[in-house]
Write a protein that holds these residues in place. Sequence first.
Motif, mmCIF file in Angstrom:
data_model
loop_
_atom_site.group_PDB
_atom_site.id
_atom_site.type_symbol
_atom_site.label_atom_id
_atom_site.label_comp_id
_atom_site.label_asym_id
_atom_site.label_seq_id
_atom_site.Cartn_x
_atom_site.Cartn_y
_atom_site.Cartn_z
ATOM 1 N N LYS A 1 0.901 -1.152 0.000
ATOM 2 C CA LYS A 1 0.000 0.000 0.000
ATOM 3 C C LYS A 1 0.936 1.197 0.000
ATOM 4 C CE LYS A 1 -3.559 2.293 2.709
ATOM 5 N NZ LYS A 1 -4.330 2.263 3.950
ATOM 6 N N GLY A 2 0.978 1.922 -1.119
ATOM 7 C CA GLY A 2 1.985 2.970 -1.270
ATOM 8 C C GLY A 2 3.358 2.324 -1.266
ATOM 9 N N ASN A 3 4.270 2.840 -0.460
ATOM 10 C CA ASN A 3 5.616 2.272 -0.379
ATOM 11 C C ASN A 3 5.769 1.236 0.726
ATOM 12 O OD1 ASN A 3 6.695 3.746 -2.542
ATOM 13 N ND2 ASN A 3 7.013 5.530 -1.227
ATOM 14 N N GLY A 4 4.701 1.007 1.502
ATOM 15 C CA GLY A 4 4.792 0.098 2.636
ATOM 16 C C GLY A 4 4.284 -1.296 2.319
ATOM 17 N N LYS A 5 5.101 -2.292 2.625
ATOM 18 C CA LYS A 5 4.681 -3.680 2.469
ATOM 19 C C LYS A 5 3.648 -3.990 3.550
ATOM 20 C CE LYS A 5 6.380 -8.363 2.998
ATOM 21 N NZ LYS A 5 7.533 -9.208 3.286
ATOM 22 N N THR A 6 2.508 -4.525 3.137
ATOM 23 C CA THR A 6 1.450 -4.835 4.089
ATOM 24 C C THR A 6 1.277 -6.320 4.333
ATOM 25 O OG1 THR A 6 -0.249 -4.861 2.376
ATOM 26 C CG2 THR A 6 0.159 -2.745 3.482
ATOM 27 N N PHE A 7 1.770 -7.156 3.397
ATOM 28 C CA PHE A 7 1.527 -8.593 3.530
ATOM 29 C C PHE A 7 2.425 -9.342 2.574
ATOM 30 C CE2 PHE A 7 -1.228 -12.426 2.807
ATOM 31 C CZ PHE A 7 -1.332 -12.846 4.122
ATOM 32 N N GLY A 8 2.824 -10.539 2.969
ATOM 33 C CA GLY A 8 3.605 -11.394 2.099
ATOM 34 C C GLY A 8 3.230 -12.848 2.301
ATOM 35 N N PHE A 9 3.345 -13.626 1.229
ATOM 36 C CA PHE A 9 3.057 -15.054 1.303
ATOM 37 C C PHE A 9 3.794 -15.761 0.180
ATOM 38 C CE2 PHE A 9 -0.179 -13.085 -1.306
ATOM 39 C CZ PHE A 9 -0.360 -13.944 -2.379
ATOM 40 N N SER A 10 3.962 -17.063 0.337
ATOM 41 C CA SER A 10 4.529 -17.861 -0.750
ATOM 42 C C SER A 10 3.465 -18.848 -1.205
ATOM 43 C CB SER A 10 5.806 -18.575 -0.295
ATOM 44 O OG SER A 10 5.501 -19.618 0.597
ATOM 45 N N MET A 11 3.839 -19.738 -2.097
ATOM 46 C CA MET A 11 2.858 -20.674 -2.643
ATOM 47 C C MET A 11 2.328 -21.628 -1.584
ATOM 48 S SD MET A 11 2.721 -19.586 -5.727
ATOM 49 C CE MET A 11 2.876 -18.076 -4.782
ATOM 50 N N ASN A 12 3.098 -21.820 -0.495
ATOM 51 C CA ASN A 12 2.636 -22.750 0.543
ATOM 52 C C ASN A 12 2.872 -22.240 1.962
ATOM 53 O OD1 ASN A 12 5.405 -23.057 0.634
ATOM 54 N ND2 ASN A 12 5.328 -25.262 0.903
ATOM 55 N N MET A 13 3.127 -20.943 2.129
ATOM 56 C CA MET A 13 3.370 -20.444 3.471
ATOM 57 C C MET A 13 2.794 -19.040 3.650
ATOM 58 S SD MET A 13 6.858 -20.357 5.729
ATOM 59 C CE MET A 13 7.626 -18.885 5.104
ATOM 60 N N VAL A 14 2.137 -18.849 4.799
ATOM 61 C CA VAL A 14 1.639 -17.540 5.214
ATOM 62 C C VAL A 14 1.922 -17.429 6.711
ATOM 63 C CG1 VAL A 14 -0.382 -16.028 5.450
ATOM 64 C CG2 VAL A 14 -0.228 -17.594 3.501
#
Length: 129
Positions: A88-101
Amino acid sequence: MKRILVVMLILVLMGCGLETKPLEELYEGDLSHITRVEIMSGETGEIRTIQDKEKVRLFLDEVKNIQFIPQENQEERSGFRYSVNLYKGNGKTFGFSMNMVNEHYYNTEPNLFPIVNKWFSGAKEEASN
């Protein structure tokens, strides 16, 4: 002996409190506020970015209802095919991989890999134009 098996079965079924949820429930915000998506290849380390507002919306529409089903085996492992970061803008709000959150391992239904792979390839074509 039966009592021990029943207790073990209950413990396995309870797991560590993880539930099957769609991606939009795992994300603790409003996906409509996402302005950029970065996809990183675990094989090459290459990052491709989706910034066009409409394409970000289309990507999120494709992945938001994918069900993340907790894997029984939550032992740590290494490596990934793709990781996805939402901004959101320049801030990372969330990340995930194909099998991990959030440090938990999941299977996805439908399979998340072909969808992200398609977008990763499409972002390459867009960047080369």
